[in-house]
Design a protein around this motif. Structure first.
Motif, short mmCIF file in Angstrom:
data_model
loop_
_atom_site.label_atom_id
_atom_site.label_comp_id
_atom_site.label_asym_id
_atom_site.label_seq_id
_atom_site.Cartn_x
_atom_site.Cartn_y
_atom_site.Cartn_z
N HIS A 1 0.94 -1.26 0.12
CA HIS A 1 0.04 -0.07 0.14
C HIS A 1 0.97 1.30 0.17
CE1 HIS A 1 -3.25 -2.75 0.94
NE2 HIS A 1 -2.66 -3.09 2.13
N TRP A 2 0.58 2.33 -0.86
CA TRP A 2 1.25 3.67 -0.72
C TRP A 2 0.07 4.25 -0.26
CZ3 TRP A 2 6.20 4.84 -2.02
CH2 TRP A 2 6.72 3.61 -2.93
N LEU A 3 0.59 4.80 1.09
CA LEU A 3 -0.38 5.94 1.68
C LEU A 3 0.00 7.34 1.45
CD1 LEU A 3 -1.03 4.17 5.01
CD2 LEU A 3 -2.19 3.68 2.93
N GLY A 4 -1.04 8.11 1.34
CA GLY A 4 -0.64 9.59 1.32
C GLY A 4 -0.51 10.47 2.67
N ASN A 5 -1.14 9.72 3.74
CA ASN A 5 -0.95 10.36 5.13
C ASN A 5 -1.17 9.09 5.99
OD1 ASN A 5 -4.07 9.85 5.57
ND2 ASN A 5 -4.40 11.64 4.37
N TRP A 6 -1.04 9.58 7.37
CA TRP A 6 -1.29 8.34 8.15
C TRP A 6 -2.52 7.94 8.89
CZ3 TRP A 6 2.60 5.18 9.45
CH2 TRP A 6 3.91 5.42 9.34
N SER A 7 -3.55 8.85 8.26
CA SER A 7 -4.81 8.33 8.48
C SER A 7 -5.40 7.19 7.37
CB SER A 7 -6.02 9.51 8.16
OG SER A 7 -5.69 10.61 9.00
N GLY A 8 -4.41 6.72 6.53
CA GLY A 8 -4.54 5.61 5.72
C GLY A 8 -5.12 5.93 4.28
N ALA A 9 -5.31 7.31 3.96
CA ALA A 9 -5.66 7.80 2.72
C ALA A 9 -4.63 7.18 1.65
CB ALA A 9 -6.02 9.23 2.38
N ALA A 10 -5.23 6.59 0.33
CA ALA A 10 -4.19 6.13 -0.53
C ALA A 10 -3.17 7.20 -1.14
CB ALA A 10 -4.95 5.56 -1.74
N PHE A 11 -2.41 7.14 -1.70
CA PHE A 11 -1.25 8.09 -2.12
C PHE A 11 -1.87 8.41 -3.21
CE2 PHE A 11 1.91 9.61 -4.89
CZ PHE A 11 2.65 10.52 -4.01
N ALA A 12 -1.75 10.07 -3.42
CA ALA A 12 -2.32 10.68 -4.62
C ALA A 12 -0.92 11.43 -4.88
CB ALA A 12 -3.34 11.44 -4.54
N PRO A 13 -0.84 11.94 -6.20
CA PRO A 13 0.44 12.91 -6.63
C PRO A 13 0.62 14.05 -5.61
CG PRO A 13 -0.85 12.17 -8.65
CD PRO A 13 -1.79 11.81 -7.39
N ARG A 14 -0.36 14.66 -5.15
CA ARG A 14 -0.26 15.83 -4.24
C ARG A 14 -0.14 15.53 -2.64
NH1 ARG A 14 1.85 20.42 -7.20
NH2 ARG A 14 1.71 19.87 -9.30
N SER A 15 -0.34 14.27 -2.38
CA SER A 15 -0.53 14.09 -1.02
C SER A 15 0.77 14.75 -0.13
CB SER A 15 -0.11 12.40 -0.81
OG SER A 15 -1.45 11.92 -1.48
N ARG A 16 0.29 14.83 1.10
CA ARG A 16 1.43 15.36 2.02
C ARG A 16 2.55 14.50 2.22
NH1 ARG A 16 1.55 19.34 6.29
NH2 ARG A 16 -0.76 20.05 5.91
N GLU A 17 2.19 13.30 2.37
CA GLU A 17 3.12 12.26 2.73
C GLU A 17 3.35 11.12 1.71
OE1 GLU A 17 4.83 11.99 5.69
OE2 GLU A 17 3.65 13.77 6.79
N ILE A 18 4.48 10.32 1.66
CA ILE A 18 4.50 9.45 1.10
C ILE A 18 4.80 8.29 2.02
CG2 ILE A 18 5.74 7.93 -0.76
CD1 ILE A 18 6.83 10.81 -1.78
N ILE A 19 3.67 7.22 2.08
CA ILE A 19 4.17 6.10 2.96
C ILE A 19 4.06 4.73 2.53
CG2 ILE A 19 3.28 5.36 5.31
CD1 ILE A 19 1.82 8.05 5.82
N PRO A 20 5.02 4.16 2.16
CA PRO A 20 5.00 2.77 1.85
C PRO A 20 4.74 1.76 2.95
CG PRO A 20 7.22 3.70 1.63
CD PRO A 20 6.46 4.48 2.22
N VAL A 21 4.08 0.78 2.82
CA VAL A 21 3.56 -0.18 3.71
C VAL A 21 3.77 -1.53 2.84
CG1 VAL A 21 2.14 -1.49 5.33
CG2 VAL A 21 1.94 0.92 4.62
N GLY A 22 4.99 -2.04 3.20
CA GLY A 22 5.32 -3.46 2.41
C GLY A 22 5.95 -4.53 3.03
N ARG A 23 6.59 -5.32 2.36
CA ARG A 23 7.28 -6.74 2.87
C ARG A 23 8.23 -6.90 2.02
NH1 ARG A 23 3.46 -10.66 3.96
NH2 ARG A 23 1.69 -9.33 4.42
N LEU A 24 8.94 -7.90 2.34
CA LEU A 24 9.98 -8.70 1.37
C LEU A 24 9.28 -9.04 -0.05
CD1 LEU A 24 11.96 -11.23 3.94
CD2 LEU A 24 12.88 -8.98 2.95
N ALA A 25 10.15 -8.91 -1.07
CA ALA A 25 9.64 -9.14 -2.34
C ALA A 25 9.45 -10.53 -2.48
CB ALA A 25 10.37 -8.58 -3.54
#
Ligand SMILES: C[S@@+](CC[C@H](N)C(=O)[O-])C[C@H]1O[C@@H](n2cnc3c(N)ncnc32)[C@H](O)[C@@H]1O
Length: 249
Positions: A225-249
């Protein structure tokens, strides 16, 4: 050793003790606490004064890492510090020889790594410490967010209350270089009672999402998941934050 010098904001105890007094909401803590629900072990890289690490330690093993002695000293004097394993180390070279169910870098710690080499190194550290089903999460400010990156004293001055020094005027000044993605800033604190001012500067790196995506992939990690803020919104090009949530490939 990291190519990114550690600022006196974190290394100097007289400045580090202002860190937790800054009035800022921490929605990252709530998100990470939810993410940690099924984790038996957590690694907090760039843990600072350890507020999150200590909060996560109930019922799970938490290891918290920071190279700045002053931040760790404040962390270790917390009432709930004993439940956490504190490690003074650089996240770019850390190798603990064990893996964790959750790895977090909060408070934009990822941005202290100022070169692609340092970013690659810290992502390699995440990959080296993630359990097969483990997750990682970190935040980095989006360079495309419309908010101002240039700030002066008049715009940022506010009052805080220090437990020992009493009322303090605090302000920060920042300058952003879009070509390099480096934001240089200084934080200053003027103690009202004595007139003494304490200041230190630091630099952080802004990274576009597409660059980050490549670095994460190269490190053998994948983003769920790429989030755009810590409230859990999905990332959008102008989001305040870039928050990757991930694991080992
Ligand atoms: C903005 S603070 C964030 C602290 C904490 N995670 C939080 O959420 O409040 C950045 C932290 O990164 C730490 N740091 C700087 N260089 C580092 C490195 N090479 N490895 C790990 N942490 C580092 C600093 O000492 C500081 O504590």
């Amino acid at each position: 050793m990291s190519e990114s010098p550690i600022s006196d904001l974190y290394q100097d105890l007289a400045l580090a003790e202002f860190y937790d007094l800054a009035p800022r909401p921490r929605p990252d803590f709530a998100y990470c606490t939810t993410l940690a629900a099924n984790a038996r072990s957590v690694l907090d890289l760039g843990c600072g004064t350890g507020v999150l690490a200590a909060a996560l330690a109930a019922g799970r093993q938490v290891t918290a890492v920071d190279p700045a002695a002053a931040m760790l000293r404040l962390a270790q004097t917390r009432a709930d510090a004993e439940a956490v394993t504190w490690v003074q180390a650089d996240a770019t070279t850390l190798r603990l020889g064990r893996r964790f169910d959750l790895i977090v870098l909060t408070g934009h710690s990822f941005q202290v790594f100022l070169t692609r080499a340092a970013q690659r190194a810290v992502l390699a550290t995440i990959a080296a410490h993630l359990a097969p089903a483990g997750r990682f999460v970190f935040d980095t400010r989006n360079p495309a967010f419309a908010g101002a990156k240039e700030r002066n004293r008049a715009e940022t001055e506010h009052q805080i209350t220090h437990p020992v020094h009493g009322p303090v005027d605090a302000w920060n000044i920042s300058h952003y270089d879009p070509a390099s993605g480096i934001l240089s800033f200084s934080n200053s604190y003027r103690i009202t009672a004595t007139g003494e001012t304490r200041s230190a500067s630091a630099r952080i790196l802004y990274t576009p999402r597409e660059v980050l995506e490549g670095l994460i992939r190269e490190a053998g990690l994948s983003v769920e998941h790429w989030l755009g803020n810590w409230s859990g919104a999905a990332f959008a090009p102008r989001s305040r934050e870039i928050i990757p949530v991930g694991r080992l490939a």
